[in-house]
Design a protein around this motif. Structure first.
Motif, PDB file in Angstrom:
ATOM      1  N   VAL A  30       0.841  -1.210   0.000  1.00  0.00           N
ATOM      2  CA  VAL A  30       0.000   0.000   0.000  1.00  0.00           C
ATOM      3  C   VAL A  30       0.872   1.254   0.000  1.00  0.00           C
ATOM      4  CG1 VAL A  30      -1.599   1.351   1.425  1.00  0.00           C
ATOM      5  CG2 VAL A  30      -2.038  -1.071   1.011  1.00  0.00           C
ATOM      6  N   ILE A  31       1.904   1.266   0.818  1.00  0.00           N
ATOM      7  CA  ILE A  31       2.791   2.435   0.893  1.00  0.00           C
ATOM      8  C   ILE A  31       3.521   2.630  -0.442  1.00  0.00           C
ATOM      9  CG2 ILE A  31       4.821   3.411   2.026  1.00  0.00           C
ATOM     10  CD1 ILE A  31       3.886   1.891   4.592  1.00  0.00           C
ATOM     11  N   GLU A  32       4.051   1.554  -0.991  1.00  0.00           N
ATOM     12  CA  GLU A  32       4.771   1.666  -2.267  1.00  0.00           C
ATOM     13  C   GLU A  32       3.834   2.049  -3.412  1.00  0.00           C
ATOM     14  OE1 GLU A  32       6.839  -2.085  -2.447  1.00  0.00           O
ATOM     15  OE2 GLU A  32       8.526  -1.283  -1.291  1.00  0.00           O
ATOM     16  N   ALA A  33       2.588   1.575  -3.382  1.00  0.00           N
ATOM     17  CA  ALA A  33       1.617   1.943  -4.420  1.00  0.00           C
ATOM     18  C   ALA A  33       1.282   3.436  -4.366  1.00  0.00           C
ATOM     19  CB  ALA A  33       0.352   1.109  -4.272  1.00  0.00           C
ATOM     20  N   ALA A  54      -0.742  14.546   0.808  1.00  0.00           N
ATOM     21  CA  ALA A  54      -0.163  13.218   0.623  1.00  0.00           C
ATOM     22  C   ALA A  54       0.039  12.546   1.972  1.00  0.00           C
ATOM     23  CB  ALA A  54       1.158  13.314  -0.134  1.00  0.00           C
ATOM     24  N   ALA A  55       0.483  13.311   2.958  1.00  0.00           N
ATOM     25  CA  ALA A  55       0.669  12.760   4.303  1.00  0.00           C
ATOM     26  C   ALA A  55      -0.671  12.308   4.882  1.00  0.00           C
ATOM     27  CB  ALA A  55       1.323  13.803   5.212  1.00  0.00           C
ATOM     28  N   SER A  56      -1.694  13.102   4.704  1.00  0.00           N
ATOM     29  CA  SER A  56      -3.024  12.745   5.213  1.00  0.00           C
ATOM     30  C   SER A  56      -3.574  11.506   4.522  1.00  0.00           C
ATOM     31  CB  SER A  56      -4.002  13.904   5.021  1.00  0.00           C
ATOM     32  OG  SER A  56      -3.603  15.007   5.784  1.00  0.00           O
ATOM     33  N   ARG A  57      -3.393  11.417   3.213  1.00  0.00           N
ATOM     34  CA  ARG A  57      -3.904  10.259   2.463  1.00  0.00           C
ATOM     35  C   ARG A  57      -3.247   8.954   2.907  1.00  0.00           C
ATOM     36  NH1 ARG A  57      -3.912  13.903  -1.907  1.00  0.00           N
ATOM     37  NH2 ARG A  57      -1.850  13.192  -2.541  1.00  0.00           N
ATOM     38  N   ILE A  58      -1.906   8.956   3.052  1.00  0.00           N
ATOM     39  CA  ILE A  58      -1.235   7.720   3.436  1.00  0.00           C
ATOM     40  C   ILE A  58      -1.546   7.383   4.890  1.00  0.00           C
ATOM     41  CG2 ILE A  58       1.011   8.714   4.080  1.00  0.00           C
ATOM     42  CD1 ILE A  58       0.363   5.365   2.244  1.00  0.00           C
ATOM     43  N   ALA A  59      -1.690   8.379   5.732  1.00  0.00           N
ATOM     44  CA  ALA A  59      -2.063   8.122   7.128  1.00  0.00           C
ATOM     45  C   ALA A  59      -3.435   7.442   7.192  1.00  0.00           C
ATOM     46  CB  ALA A  59      -2.070   9.419   7.931  1.00  0.00           C
ATOM     47  N   LEU A  60      -4.381   7.924   6.408  1.00  0.00           N
ATOM     48  CA  LEU A  60      -5.714   7.328   6.384  1.00  0.00           C
ATOM     49  C   LEU A  60      -5.670   5.892   5.867  1.00  0.00           C
ATOM     50  CD1 LEU A  60      -8.723   7.688   6.867  1.00  0.00           C
ATOM     51  CD2 LEU A  60      -8.912   8.629   4.562  1.00  0.00           C
ATOM     52  N   ARG A  61      -4.872   5.649   4.842  1.00  0.00           N
ATOM     53  CA  ARG A  61      -4.731   4.282   4.315  1.00  0.00           C
ATOM     54  C   ARG A  61      -4.175   3.341   5.374  1.00  0.00           C
ATOM     55  NH1 ARG A  61      -2.232   5.989  -1.477  1.00  0.00           N
ATOM     56  NH2 ARG A  61      -4.185   6.648  -2.410  1.00  0.00           N
ATOM     57  N   LEU A  62      -3.193   3.814   6.138  1.00  0.00           N
ATOM     58  CA  LEU A  62      -2.617   2.989   7.197  1.00  0.00           C
ATOM     59  C   LEU A  62      -3.637   2.694   8.300  1.00  0.00           C
ATOM     60  CD1 LEU A  62       0.899   4.674   7.399  1.00  0.00           C
ATOM     61  CD2 LEU A  62       0.388   2.369   6.544  1.00  0.00           C
ATOM     62  N   VAL A  63      -4.431   3.684   8.642  1.00  0.00           N
ATOM     63  CA  VAL A  63      -5.495   3.478   9.645  1.00  0.00           C
ATOM     64  C   VAL A  63      -6.488   2.449   9.132  1.00  0.00           C
ATOM     65  CG1 VAL A  63      -7.477   4.586  10.777  1.00  0.00           C
ATOM     66  CG2 VAL A  63      -5.242   5.716  10.775  1.00  0.00           C
ATOM     67  N   HIS A  64      -6.856   2.518   7.872  1.00  0.00           N
ATOM     68  CA  HIS A  64      -7.787   1.551   7.296  1.00  0.00           C
ATOM     69  C   HIS A  64      -7.218   0.132   7.309  1.00  0.00           C
ATOM     70  CE1 HIS A  64     -10.295   4.741   4.999  1.00  0.00           C
ATOM     71  NE2 HIS A  64     -10.673   4.625   6.248  1.00  0.00           N
ATOM     72  N   LEU A  65      -5.896   0.006   7.314  1.00  0.00           N
ATOM     73  CA  LEU A  65      -5.270  -1.313   7.415  1.00  0.00           C
ATOM     74  C   LEU A  65      -5.184  -1.807   8.864  1.00  0.00           C
ATOM     75  CD1 LEU A  65      -2.333  -0.966   4.870  1.00  0.00           C
ATOM     76  CD2 LEU A  65      -4.407  -2.351   4.617  1.00  0.00           C
TER      77      LEU A  65
END
Length: 72
Positions: A30-33, A54-65
């Motif tokens: 997910v991070i690399e994508a 970009a920081a907010s988007r990746i943070a949200l993706r990590l929370v969803h994981l």
């Protein structure tokens, strides 16, 4: 847990796992994508630029994981 921040010295958004165990295959994918690259010298992923979005988007993706995220 992951730290997500912008670093003006690096000129990049930084995503750093607290422990190596936090970085499973799915999370790494997910991070690399999201166009982050692993930097072994700082043991973190970086993406050029200082975009808070970009920081907010990746943070949200990590929370969803299911990860805890410290975003600063």
């Amino acid at each position: 847990m992951f730290l997500v921040t912008t670093d003006t010295k690096l000129g990049a958004v930084v995503v750093a796992p607290e422990y190596a165990d936090d970085l499973d295959d799915k999370t790494r994918a997910v991070i690399e994508a999201a166009a982050f690259t692993w930097r072994s010298d700082i043991e973190a992923f970086t993406q050029p630029g200082k975009s808070r979005q970009a920081a907010s988007r990746i943070a949200l993706r990590l929370v969803h994981l299911g990860h805890d995220v410290l975003a600063v």
